[in-house]
Design an enzyme around this catalytic site. Structure first.
Site, PDB file in Angstrom:
ATOM      1  N   GLU A   1       0.504 -13.070   0.197  1.00 44.01           N
ATOM      2  CA  GLU A   1      -0.584 -12.340   0.855  1.00 44.01           C
ATOM      3  C   GLU A   1      -1.938 -12.894   0.449  1.00 44.01           C
ATOM      4  O   GLU A   1      -2.874 -12.896   1.257  1.00 44.01           O
ATOM      5  CB  GLU A   1      -0.509 -10.853   0.504  1.00 44.01           C
ATOM      6  CG  GLU A   1       0.622 -10.091   1.179  1.00 44.01           C
ATOM      7  CD  GLU A   1       1.908 -10.068   0.382  1.00 44.01           C
ATOM      8  OE1 GLU A   1       2.805  -9.293   0.726  1.00 44.01           O
ATOM      9  OE2 GLU A   1       2.020 -10.847  -0.592  1.00 44.01           O
TER      10      GLU A   1
ATOM     11  N   ARG B   1       4.675   6.480  -4.779  1.00 42.65           N
ATOM     12  CA  ARG B   1       5.573   6.790  -3.661  1.00 42.65           C
ATOM     13  C   ARG B   1       5.862   5.523  -2.845  1.00 42.65           C
ATOM     14  O   ARG B   1       5.262   5.258  -1.809  1.00 42.65           O
ATOM     15  CB  ARG B   1       4.966   7.862  -2.762  1.00 42.65           C
ATOM     16  CG  ARG B   1       5.960   8.393  -1.744  1.00 42.65           C
ATOM     17  CD  ARG B   1       5.300   9.356  -0.781  1.00 42.65           C
ATOM     18  NE  ARG B   1       6.276   9.971   0.082  1.00 42.65           N
ATOM     19  CZ  ARG B   1       6.831   9.379   1.127  1.00 42.65           C
ATOM     20  NH1 ARG B   1       6.498   8.137   1.434  1.00 42.65           N
ATOM     21  NH2 ARG B   1       7.715  10.021   1.868  1.00 42.65           N
TER      22      ARG B   1
ATOM     23  N   ASP C   1       1.073  13.739   6.651  1.00 41.53           N
ATOM     24  CA  ASP C   1       1.310  12.310   6.843  1.00 41.53           C
ATOM     25  C   ASP C   1       0.909  11.869   8.244  1.00 41.53           C
ATOM     26  O   ASP C   1       0.457  12.666   9.063  1.00 41.53           O
ATOM     27  CB  ASP C   1       2.780  11.979   6.563  1.00 41.53           C
ATOM     28  CG  ASP C   1       2.944  10.628   5.903  1.00 41.53           C
ATOM     29  OD1 ASP C   1       2.431   9.643   6.450  1.00 41.53           O
ATOM     30  OD2 ASP C   1       3.571  10.558   4.833  1.00 41.53           O
TER      31      ASP C   1
ATOM     32  N   ILE D   1       0.860  -1.183   0.000  1.00 42.11           N
ATOM     33  CA  ILE D   1       0.000   0.000   0.000  1.00 42.11           C
ATOM     34  C   ILE D   1       0.895   1.231   0.000  1.00 42.11           C
ATOM     35  O   ILE D   1       1.591   1.505   0.982  1.00 42.11           O
ATOM     36  CB  ILE D   1      -0.957  -0.007   1.204  1.00 42.11           C
ATOM     37  CG1 ILE D   1      -1.910  -1.204   1.082  1.00 42.11           C
ATOM     38  CG2 ILE D   1      -1.753   1.299   1.273  1.00 42.11           C
ATOM     39  CD1 ILE D   1      -2.791  -1.422   2.279  1.00 42.11           C
TER      40      ILE D   1
ATOM     41  N   ARG E   1       1.028   5.456  -1.226  1.00 39.17           N
ATOM     42  CA  ARG E   1       0.204   6.578  -1.652  1.00 39.17           C
ATOM     43  C   ARG E   1       0.620   7.011  -3.056  1.00 39.17           C
ATOM     44  O   ARG E   1       1.775   6.842  -3.456  1.00 39.17           O
ATOM     45  CB  ARG E   1       0.312   7.732  -0.658  1.00 39.17           C
ATOM     46  CG  ARG E   1       1.603   8.505  -0.721  1.00 39.17           C
ATOM     47  CD  ARG E   1       1.676   9.530   0.397  1.00 39.17           C
ATOM     48  NE  ARG E   1       2.776  10.468   0.188  1.00 39.17           N
ATOM     49  CZ  ARG E   1       3.252  11.262   1.132  1.00 39.17           C
ATOM     50  NH1 ARG E   1       2.740  11.220   2.347  1.00 39.17           N
ATOM     51  NH2 ARG E   1       4.238  12.104   0.858  1.00 39.17           N
TER      52      ARG E   1
ATOM     53  N   ARG F   1      10.783  -0.986   0.450  1.00 39.07           N
ATOM     54  CA  ARG F   1       9.492  -1.656   0.309  1.00 39.07           C
ATOM     55  C   ARG F   1       9.507  -2.611  -0.875  1.00 39.07           C
ATOM     56  O   ARG F   1      10.269  -2.465  -1.835  1.00 39.07           O
ATOM     57  CB  ARG F   1       8.373  -0.623   0.145  1.00 39.07           C
ATOM     58  CG  ARG F   1       8.253   0.342   1.312  1.00 39.07           C
ATOM     59  CD  ARG F   1       7.799  -0.348   2.587  1.00 39.07           C
ATOM     60  NE  ARG F   1       6.477  -0.910   2.474  1.00 39.07           N
ATOM     61  CZ  ARG F   1       5.356  -0.248   2.727  1.00 39.07           C
ATOM     62  NH1 ARG F   1       5.406   1.029   3.098  1.00 39.07           N
ATOM     63  NH2 ARG F   1       4.182  -0.845   2.617  1.00 39.07           N
ATOM     64  N   GLY F   2       8.622  -3.601  -0.819  1.00 40.63           N
ATOM     65  CA  GLY F   2       8.627  -4.670  -1.811  1.00 40.63           C
ATOM     66  C   GLY F   2       8.462  -4.191  -3.237  1.00 40.63           C
ATOM     67  O   GLY F   2       9.136  -4.679  -4.155  1.00 40.63           O
TER      68      GLY F   2
END
EC number: 4.1.1.98
Length: 522
Positions: free
Chosen positions: A247, A198, A322, A184, A186, A203-204
Site C-alpha cells: 500500500e 474489531r 454501522d 482500517i 474500528r 481481513r489482513g
C-alpha cells in the site's frame, strides 16, 4: 497533485473552497455526527472543528464526503465546476493503472516494451524510504501520560457502546510475509490505554495476528494505529492493491513521490513502520490473557475458545451503528493495549461516522466503483459498465452492463464478478443488463428487470456462501445466500417465444422536433 501529508491536503481543500473551519463548540458526542451527516447529504465541504472547549485537538470530518475530494486525494486534480461526474471519470485512470499492475499485458513491440519497462521502473522508484527524526514523533506520551480520553474520539450514535476510533489506519505484520498490512478497523475505547480491535476474520490484520499467535504462542503481538495519514496512504488502504505491491508503494504512485516512513519507537513494536508525517500514532500490543478470563455476560455470545489467538485478551465489542443503517450485534475481539502515543505538534484528529447511506464509506464506494471498472473489463471484456449503488451499502448490490454474445452469458458474468475480487465476495445481489440500459438510472434498471426477467428462468440462487459478518439478515453469521438476476434480452435457447423489440422513435422525426423545440416555447 502531490500532498505530502494531511495538512497539505487540508490546505489545498481550503484554497479551492472544499473545507470549512468550524469555530463554534461542537461536541464529539453525537453532535459532530449530526452536523457532518447534514453537510455530507448536501454535498458540502470537509469540516475542521477547531474549538478546544471540550478537547485539545482539532477534529477533521467529512474529508472524503464527495467523489471529487476522493479524486483529489488520489492525486487527480479535478477542476472546480467540473462536478462529481468528471471526478468519477478521472478515477478510471487509477483503475487502469491498477489493471496494468495486476496483469501486465505482454508487449506487442518495442514501443509497448518501453511502456512496460517505464511502469515497472515507476513502481520500483516508489519503494518507501525510512527517515530519521520524523514529524510524527515530535511529541511522545509514555506511561501514565498515555490517556486516550485526551483524544476527541467520537461517539457517533445514541445507542453506541462508547467512543469509537473510526479512521485508524492499522499497521500489522505476519510472520510469513515480508510486507506490512494496512487496514482500517474500528476500535472501541474501553479504558485509559485500551481499545478493542474489531477486525473480521478474513481481513489482513486478523490473518497476520492468527499466524503470529500460531508461531509465537504466549508472545505479545505488536500493532500500530495511524490517525491522520496523507490522503494517498489512506485511500491506498481501501483500494484493491495487487498482492505484489505494498500500500505504501501504491500511495507513492498516486502521490508521485516516495512514501516516507518512520520506525515505531516502542521496544517490540519498532519492527513496524508508519507514515513519517502522520498526525498521531498509537503503538502497543495485543497481549496474551493473564489468568482466567471473566465469564461472558448473560445473553452475550460465548468467548472464543478455538485457535491460538483465543489465548489472547479479548473483550465484547459493540453494539455500534454501522454503514448498514443498523446497530450491529456484540462480538468478541482482541484488546489492543496502547503503550505509547506519538504525534506532531498541533496534531489534527481525523474522524468519521458510519450510518445509513449516504455516509462517507458510501461515497468512497461510489468513487472506488470507478476504479473497479477497468479491473473487471481487463478480466471480462464483455462488461461495458459496472455500478455499485450507494443505497446497497457500498457493495451488497452490483448492476452489470454487458455485451451479450451467447445464451447463458449473463450467468457466466455473475459468477465471474462474485469470484474476481475479494471486495465482491460479499455482494448479495447482481443484476445483469444489456448495453441499452443505463445502469445508473434506477428507472431503466427496474424497467429491464420487470420486462426481461422470468423469475423461475432468470434468477440464480447460491446458498451457503461467504456473507458480510454484519449482515444480520443471513441465517448464520458470515454465511448466507446470493441472488443473480439476468435482466438481459433472451436469446434462442433461453426462450421459445418471439422476444419483444424496444420502441424507438425515428431519428429523422427526432431531428425535426429538435429544430422546432425552441420555437414552440415548451
Amino acid at each position: 497533485m502531490k500532498y505530502k501529508d494531511l495538512r497539505d491536503f487540508v490546505g489545498r481543500l481550503e484554497t479551492i473552497g472544499e473545507l470549512r473551519r468550524i469555530s463554534q463548540n461542537v461536541s464529539p458526542v453525537l453532535e459532530m455526527t449530526e452536523l457532518c451527516d447534514r453537510v455530507l447529504r448536501a454535498g458540502g465541504p470537509a469540516l475542521l472543528f477547531e474549538s478546544k472547549a471540550q478537547h485539545e485537538f482539532p477534529v477533521l470530518g467529512n474529508l472524503f464526503g464527495t467523489p471529487r475530494r476522493v479524486a483529489l486525494g488520489m492525486g487527480v486534480d479535478a477542476q472546480a465546476g467540473e462536478g462529481d461526474g468528471a471526478a468519477l471519470e478521472s478515477l478510471r485512470d487509477v483503475g487502469r493503472l491498477l489493471s496494468a499492475l495486476k496483469e501486465p499485458e505482454p508487449p506487442k513491440g518495442l514501443k509497448d516494451a518501453g511502456k512496460l519497462f517505464s511502469l515497472a521502473k515507476a513502481v520500483w522508484d516508489m519503494a518507501p524510504k525510512t527517515v530519521s527524526a520524523p514529524p510524527c514523533q515530535e511529541i511522545v506520551w509514555e506511561g501514565n501520560d498515555v490517556d486516550l480520553a485526551r483524544l476527541p474520539i467520537q461517539t457517533c450514535w445514541p445507542g453506541d457502546a462508547g467512543p469509537l476510533i473510526t479512521w485508524g489506519l492499522t499497521v500489522t505484520k505476519g510472520p510469513n510475509k515480508s510486507r506490512q498490512n494496512l487496514g482500517i478497523y474500528r476500535q472501541q475505547l474501553i479504558g485509559r490505554n485500551k481499545l478493542i480491535m474489531r477486525w473480521l476474520a478474513h481481513r489482513g490484520g486478523a490473518l497476520d495476528f492468527r499466524e503470529f499467535a500460531l508461531q509465537n504462542p504466549g508472545k505479545p503481538y505488536p500493532v500500530a494505529v495511524v490517525l491522520g495519514a496523507d490522503p494517498a496512504t489512506i485511500l491506498g488502504a481501501v483500494t484493491p492493491v495487487p498482492d505484489t505491491l505494498s500500500e505504501y508503494q501504491f500511495a507513492g504512485l498516486l502521490r508521485g513521490g516516495r512514501t516516507e516512513l518512520a520506525k515505531c519507537i516502542t521496544p517490540g513494536v519498532d519492527g513496524l513502520q508508519v507514515p513519517a508525517r502522520a498526525e498521531i500514532v498509537l503503538e502497543g500490543f495485543i497481549y496474551p490473557q493473564e489468568g482466567a478470563p471473566s465469564p461472558a455476560p448473560a445473553g452475550a455470545p460465548p468467548r472464543p475458545v478455538k485457535g491460538a489467538s483465543a489465548a489472547y485478551e479479548h473483550a465484547l465489542e459493540g453494539p455500534y451503528g454501522d454503514h448498514t443503517g443498523y446497530y450491529n450485534e456484540q462480538e468478541w475481539f482482541p484488546v489492543f493495549t496502547v503503550e505509547r502515543i506519538t504525534m506532531r505538534r498541533d496534531a489534527i484528529y481525523h474522524s468519521t461516522y458510519t450510518g445509513k447511506p449516504p455516509d462517507e464509506p458510501a461515497v468512497l464506494g461510489v468513487a472506488l466503483n470507478e476504479v473497479f471498472v477497468p479491473l473487471l473489463q481487463k478480466q471480462f471484456s464483455e462488461i461495458t459498465d459496472f455500478y455499485l449503488p450507494p443505497e446497497g451499502c457500498s457493495y451488497r448490490m452490483a448492476i452489470v452492463q454487458m455485451k451479450k454474445s451467447y445464451p447463458g452469458h449473463a450467468k457466466r458474468v455473475m459468477f465471474g464478478v462474485w469470484s474476481f475480487l475479494r471486495q465482491f465476495m460479499y455482494t448479495k445481489f447482481i443484476v445483469v443488463v444489456d448495453e441499452d440500459v443505463n445502469i445508473r438510472d434506477w428507472k431503466e434498471v427496474i424497467w429491464a428487470i420487470t420486462t426481461r426477467i422470468d423469475p423461475a428462468r432468470d434468477t440464480v440462487l447460491v446458498d451457503r456462501t461467504p456473507i458480510d459478518y454484519l449482515d444480520f439478515a443471513s441465517p448464520v453469521a458470515g454465511l448466507g445466500s446470493k441472488m443473480g438476476l439476468d435482466a438481459t434480452n433472451k436469446w434462442p435457447g433461453e426462450t421459445d417465444r418471439e422476444w419483444g423489440r424496444p420502441i424507438v422513435m425515428d431519428d429523422a422525426v427526432k431531428q425535426r422536433i429538435d429544430t422546432l423545440w425552441n420555437e414552440l416555447g415548451l
